[in-house]
Motif scaffolding. Structure first.
Motif, PDB file in Angstrom:
ATOM      1  N   THR A 164       0.826  -1.210   0.000  1.00 17.49           N
ATOM      2  CA  THR A 164       0.000   0.000   0.000  1.00 17.49           C
ATOM      3  C   THR A 164       0.862   1.264   0.000  1.00 17.49           C
ATOM      4  N   LEU A 165       2.033   1.197   0.631  1.00 14.53           N
ATOM      5  CA  LEU A 165       2.946   2.339   0.599  1.00 14.53           C
ATOM      6  C   LEU A 165       3.447   2.587  -0.826  1.00 14.53           C
ATOM      7  N   PHE A 166       3.890   1.531  -1.493  1.00 12.16           N
ATOM      8  CA  PHE A 166       4.372   1.667  -2.875  1.00 12.16           C
ATOM      9  C   PHE A 166       3.250   2.146  -3.801  1.00 12.16           C
ATOM     10  N   SER A 167       2.050   1.638  -3.566  1.00 12.67           N
ATOM     11  CA  SER A 167       0.911   2.061  -4.368  1.00 12.67           C
ATOM     12  C   SER A 167       0.626   3.545  -4.166  1.00 12.67           C
ATOM     13  N   TYR A 168       0.714   3.988  -2.911  1.00 14.00           N
ATOM     14  CA  TYR A 168       0.516   5.412  -2.593  1.00 14.00           C
ATOM     15  C   TYR A 168       1.559   6.275  -3.292  1.00 14.00           C
ATOM     16  N   LEU A 169       2.828   5.883  -3.185  1.00 13.99           N
ATOM     17  CA  LEU A 169       3.919   6.669  -3.783  1.00 13.99           C
ATOM     18  C   LEU A 169       3.813   6.686  -5.306  1.00 13.99           C
TER      19      LEU A 169
END
Length: 358
Positions: A164-169
């Motif tokens: 989810t962090l990578f998706s956000y970034l």
């Protein structure tokens, strides 16, 4: 929506999540219904038709369910109520008529014919696949994967957080980097929130990030598959539930059905209807709610907007989007390349001017 109704509402999305994992998880693929479908005799035309109907049923069930709930909530006459649903708004969205139907259909075609997708993405799909296989062989031959029930749960939770962090970034970069925005603009071209507008995305959108993230995703996929193979049920259910929430966010967040999670769930989960704010035509709303099913990173990086902002939305979509001026096939296949080429020319001109000035 009560908790009981939400559970009923989640059933088709949970089934869809299980179906998504049918190829990657030994546990999921061993479930009786999945096992029977995967091993169906495709030479039998009757059985092949039944399997195709089942797949179509899974695909259409969330659309039918959301449309039914939208009609049930409406107090207008049937015709006006139908036009106010997510399906009805496909007709009202500006640009090419029924553009979302075209994008939805091409998404299905790409998934069936990966050769077409490879051609459109300039071979990046094959390139990424080869890198992924290389890392998979490297990890398998050099690492001893530790296994235990508690460790498997921890790894799955870490995987979800990092994913989810990578998706956000990735999503945020697609808005803040002009070159990437040229591709992502397509997703913000619909002027109505229709359940099919989630499929407005060019194959090139996000594919460049895949190259960077392949080592991470390959490693964690191997870990997850190993834990699934060991038969640990809880981490499997956690991961399937995560995919289920992602599917709900994607479908409902692009529909006209309002769904806000109650406290304390909304401290962690991103309510699907908060995605409307992200698609608002108001420039003040552009840089908010980049997350998908989880809102932790939006809260942490101060890009979170809650349901009180929904009242400020007057319209949707990126105004004057070039993607609405052409046929969907052209917008999907040709226009992204044209826009990238123009962007590169502008960058080249600026560099030449800078060199001359210096």
């Amino acid at each position: 929506m009560s908790f009981f109704y939400f559970l009923l509402f989640s059933i088709p999305f949970f089934i869809g999540a299980v179906w998504q994992l049918r190829d990657g998880s030994p546990i999921v693929s061993s479930l009786p219904i999945i096992k029977s479908i995967l091993r169906v005799d495709t030479s039998n035309i009757f059985l092949d038709i039944l399997v195709s109907c089942f797949k179509l049923f899974l695909l259409s069930l969330p659309i039918l369910l959301i449309t039914f709930l939208e009609l049930k909530r409406s107090d207008k006459n049937f015709q006006d109520s139908l036009l106010s649903t997510s399906v009805g708004k496909i007709y009202l969205s500006k640009g090419h008529k029924f553009a979302d139907v075209w994008y939805f259909a091409t998404e299905l075609i790409f998934s069936k014919f990966p050769q077409i997708l490879t051609f459109i993405t300039l071979g990046m799909v094959v390139f990424n696949s080869k890198i992924s296989n290389w890392f998979s062989n490297f990890y398998t031959n050099t690492l001893n994967i530790p296994t235990s029930p508690s460790l498997s749960i921890f790894i799955v939770l870490i995987f979800i957080l990092l994913t989810t962090l990578f998706s956000y970034l990735k999503h945020r970069c697609s808005h803040e980097i002009p070159f990437l925005w040229d591709l992502h603009e397509l997703h913000h071209s619909p002027t109505e929130m229709t359940i099919l507008s989630k499929d407005r995305k060019t194959p090139l959108d996000g594919i460049f990030f895949t190259v960077i993230l392949i080592p991470f995703y390959t490693f964690l996929t191997l870990l997850l598959n190993e834990y699934f193979r060991q038969g640990y049920l809880l981490p499997t259910l956690i991961y399937i539930s995560f995919i289920c929430l992602d599917n709900i966010h994607s479908a409902v967040g692009h529909s006209s059905f309002k769904l806000i999670y109650p406290k304390p769930f909304n401290y962690i989960l991103m309510s699907p209807s908060l995605h409307w704010i992200h698609h608002s035509s108001n420039p003040k709303h552009f840089n908010s709610n980049f997350g998908d099913s989880i809102c932790i990173w939006d809260r942490l990086f101060n890009t979170y907007s809650d349901e009180t902002i929904l009242e400020d939305i007057k319209s949707y979509g990126f105004k004057y989007s070039e993607y609405n001026k052409h046929h969907p096939i052209y917008s999907l296949v040709i226009l992204p390349i044209v826009k990238m080429k123009k962007r590169l020319k502008r960058i080249n001109k600026r560099l030449k001017k800078r060199v001359q000035f210096e």
